[in-house]
Design a protein around this motif. Structure first.
Motif, PDB file in Angstrom:
ATOM      1  N   PHE A  19      29.958  25.495  36.798  1.00 54.68           N
ATOM      2  CA  PHE A  19      31.035  26.092  35.422  1.00 54.68           C
ATOM      3  C   PHE A  19      32.067  25.474  35.420  1.00 54.68           C
ATOM      4  O   PHE A  19      32.480  24.824  34.293  1.00 54.68           O
ATOM      5  CB  PHE A  19      30.873  27.593  35.560  1.00 54.68           C
ATOM      6  CG  PHE A  19      31.326  28.293  34.366  1.00 54.68           C
ATOM      7  CD1 PHE A  19      31.065  28.000  33.170  1.00 54.68           C
ATOM      8  CD2 PHE A  19      32.883  28.732  34.390  1.00 54.68           C
ATOM      9  CE1 PHE A  19      31.656  28.834  32.079  1.00 54.68           C
ATOM     10  CE2 PHE A  19      33.412  29.283  33.211  1.00 54.68           C
ATOM     11  CZ  PHE A  19      32.780  29.320  32.124  1.00 54.68           C
ATOM     12  N   PHE A  20      32.958  25.629  36.563  1.00 46.14           N
ATOM     13  CA  PHE A  20      34.645  25.320  36.369  1.00 46.14           C
ATOM     14  C   PHE A  20      34.792  23.888  36.183  1.00 46.14           C
ATOM     15  O   PHE A  20      35.549  23.337  35.618  1.00 46.14           O
ATOM     16  CB  PHE A  20      35.168  25.919  37.362  1.00 46.14           C
ATOM     17  CG  PHE A  20      35.573  27.456  37.061  1.00 46.14           C
ATOM     18  CD1 PHE A  20      36.064  28.094  35.916  1.00 46.14           C
ATOM     19  CD2 PHE A  20      34.926  28.144  38.161  1.00 46.14           C
ATOM     20  CE1 PHE A  20      36.538  29.247  35.761  1.00 46.14           C
ATOM     21  CE2 PHE A  20      35.234  29.617  37.946  1.00 46.14           C
ATOM     22  CZ  PHE A  20      36.003  30.141  36.728  1.00 46.14           C
ATOM     23  N   ALA A  33      32.794  31.083  23.757  1.00 44.16           N
ATOM     24  CA  ALA A  33      31.684  30.386  23.953  1.00 44.16           C
ATOM     25  C   ALA A  33      31.625  30.356  25.625  1.00 44.16           C
ATOM     26  O   ALA A  33      30.744  30.222  26.443  1.00 44.16           O
ATOM     27  CB  ALA A  33      31.557  29.069  23.406  1.00 44.16           C
ATOM     28  N   ALA A  34      32.676  29.808  26.229  1.00 47.15           N
ATOM     29  CA  ALA A  34      32.819  29.678  27.759  1.00 47.15           C
ATOM     30  C   ALA A  34      32.677  31.026  28.368  1.00 47.15           C
ATOM     31  O   ALA A  34      31.913  31.160  29.403  1.00 47.15           O
ATOM     32  CB  ALA A  34      34.219  29.037  28.051  1.00 47.15           C
ATOM     33  N   TYR A  35      33.069  32.111  27.844  1.00 48.08           N
ATOM     34  CA  TYR A  35      32.965  33.230  28.508  1.00 48.08           C
ATOM     35  C   TYR A  35      31.381  33.952  28.183  1.00 48.08           C
ATOM     36  O   TYR A  35      30.986  34.396  29.272  1.00 48.08           O
ATOM     37  CB  TYR A  35      33.867  34.489  27.773  1.00 48.08           C
ATOM     38  CG  TYR A  35      33.751  35.707  28.572  1.00 48.08           C
ATOM     39  CD1 TYR A  35      34.239  36.208  29.455  1.00 48.08           C
ATOM     40  CD2 TYR A  35      33.122  36.798  27.707  1.00 48.08           C
ATOM     41  CE1 TYR A  35      33.789  37.434  30.274  1.00 48.08           C
ATOM     42  CE2 TYR A  35      32.855  37.969  28.329  1.00 48.08           C
ATOM     43  CZ  TYR A  35      33.400  38.416  29.411  1.00 48.08           C
ATOM     44  OH  TYR A  35      33.085  39.591  29.992  1.00 48.08           O
ATOM     45  N   ALA A  36      30.736  33.456  27.436  1.00 47.52           N
ATOM     46  CA  ALA A  36      29.414  33.845  26.949  1.00 47.52           C
ATOM     47  C   ALA A  36      28.643  32.961  28.023  1.00 47.52           C
ATOM     48  O   ALA A  36      27.416  33.561  28.543  1.00 47.52           O
ATOM     49  CB  ALA A  36      28.902  33.693  25.665  1.00 47.52           C
ATOM     50  N   LEU A  41      24.755  32.927  32.630  1.00 51.13           N
ATOM     51  CA  LEU A  41      24.568  32.335  34.030  1.00 51.13           C
ATOM     52  C   LEU A  41      24.582  33.308  35.275  1.00 51.13           C
ATOM     53  O   LEU A  41      23.879  33.055  36.002  1.00 51.13           O
ATOM     54  CB  LEU A  41      25.774  31.028  34.071  1.00 51.13           C
ATOM     55  CG  LEU A  41      25.168  29.726  33.305  1.00 51.13           C
ATOM     56  CD1 LEU A  41      26.458  28.838  33.586  1.00 51.13           C
ATOM     57  CD2 LEU A  41      24.016  29.376  33.570  1.00 51.13           C
ATOM     58  N   PHE A  42      25.597  34.029  35.168  1.00 53.78           N
ATOM     59  CA  PHE A  42      26.070  34.988  36.235  1.00 53.78           C
ATOM     60  C   PHE A  42      24.835  35.922  36.269  1.00 53.78           C
ATOM     61  O   PHE A  42      24.205  36.551  37.038  1.00 53.78           O
ATOM     62  CB  PHE A  42      27.381  35.794  36.010  1.00 53.78           C
ATOM     63  CG  PHE A  42      27.620  36.669  37.302  1.00 53.78           C
ATOM     64  CD1 PHE A  42      27.811  36.222  38.553  1.00 53.78           C
ATOM     65  CD2 PHE A  42      27.843  37.854  37.033  1.00 53.78           C
ATOM     66  CE1 PHE A  42      28.121  36.920  39.713  1.00 53.78           C
ATOM     67  CE2 PHE A  42      28.055  38.709  38.039  1.00 53.78           C
ATOM     68  CZ  PHE A  42      28.200  38.361  39.421  1.00 53.78           C
ATOM     69  N   PHE A  43      24.721  36.605  35.085  1.00 50.30           N
ATOM     70  CA  PHE A  43      23.645  37.816  35.086  1.00 50.30           C
ATOM     71  C   PHE A  43      22.295  37.246  35.078  1.00 50.30           C
ATOM     72  O   PHE A  43      21.450  37.861  35.676  1.00 50.30           O
ATOM     73  CB  PHE A  43      24.073  38.842  33.881  1.00 50.30           C
ATOM     74  CG  PHE A  43      25.101  39.537  33.833  1.00 50.30           C
ATOM     75  CD1 PHE A  43      25.201  40.555  34.901  1.00 50.30           C
ATOM     76  CD2 PHE A  43      26.231  39.477  33.046  1.00 50.30           C
ATOM     77  CE1 PHE A  43      26.176  41.334  34.950  1.00 50.30           C
ATOM     78  CE2 PHE A  43      27.170  40.449  33.050  1.00 50.30           C
ATOM     79  CZ  PHE A  43      27.273  41.175  34.034  1.00 50.30           C
ATOM     80  N   GLY A  44      22.014  35.972  34.640  1.00 52.25           N
ATOM     81  CA  GLY A  44      20.715  35.428  34.843  1.00 52.25           C
ATOM     82  C   GLY A  44      20.424  35.264  36.266  1.00 52.25           C
ATOM     83  O   GLY A  44      19.268  35.372  36.763  1.00 52.25           O
TER      84      GLY A  44
END
Length: 86
Positions: A19-20, A33-36, A41-44
């Motif tokens: 991500f980073f 959009a970056a936060y979403a 990704l994290f919750f998935g």
């Protein structure tokens, strides 16, 4: 510490680096959009790891405490050592 927790930690480290270093520079101007994307990704990954842990028994096994501590120290120290070498 469970084997599934260790695997989840490794996957989170890989996901954060992707991500980073990959996605965030492309979405730099659009912070929402970056936060979403990050939260998706994290919750998935969280949902997938929980489903895998329910399905496979070896992910629920507990490791030895000393081995778990050494593996965590190694996983956290490895990026620092690699950054000094490269």
């Amino acid at each position: 510490m469970k084997v599934g927790t260790l695997l989840y930690m490794v996957l989170v480290m890989i996901l954060l680096s992707v991500f980073f270093f990959g996605l965030e520079p492309r979405l730099g101007e659009n912070r929402w959009a970056a936060y979403a994307v990050y939260m998706t990704l994290f919750f998935g990954l969280l949902v997938i790891s929980q489903k895998l842990e329910e399905r496979f028994e070896f992910l629920r096994r507990k490791m030895d405490g000393k081995l778990g501590a050494l593996l965590i120290f190694g996983l956290l120290a490895a990026p620092f050592f690699l950054s000094m070498v490269m």
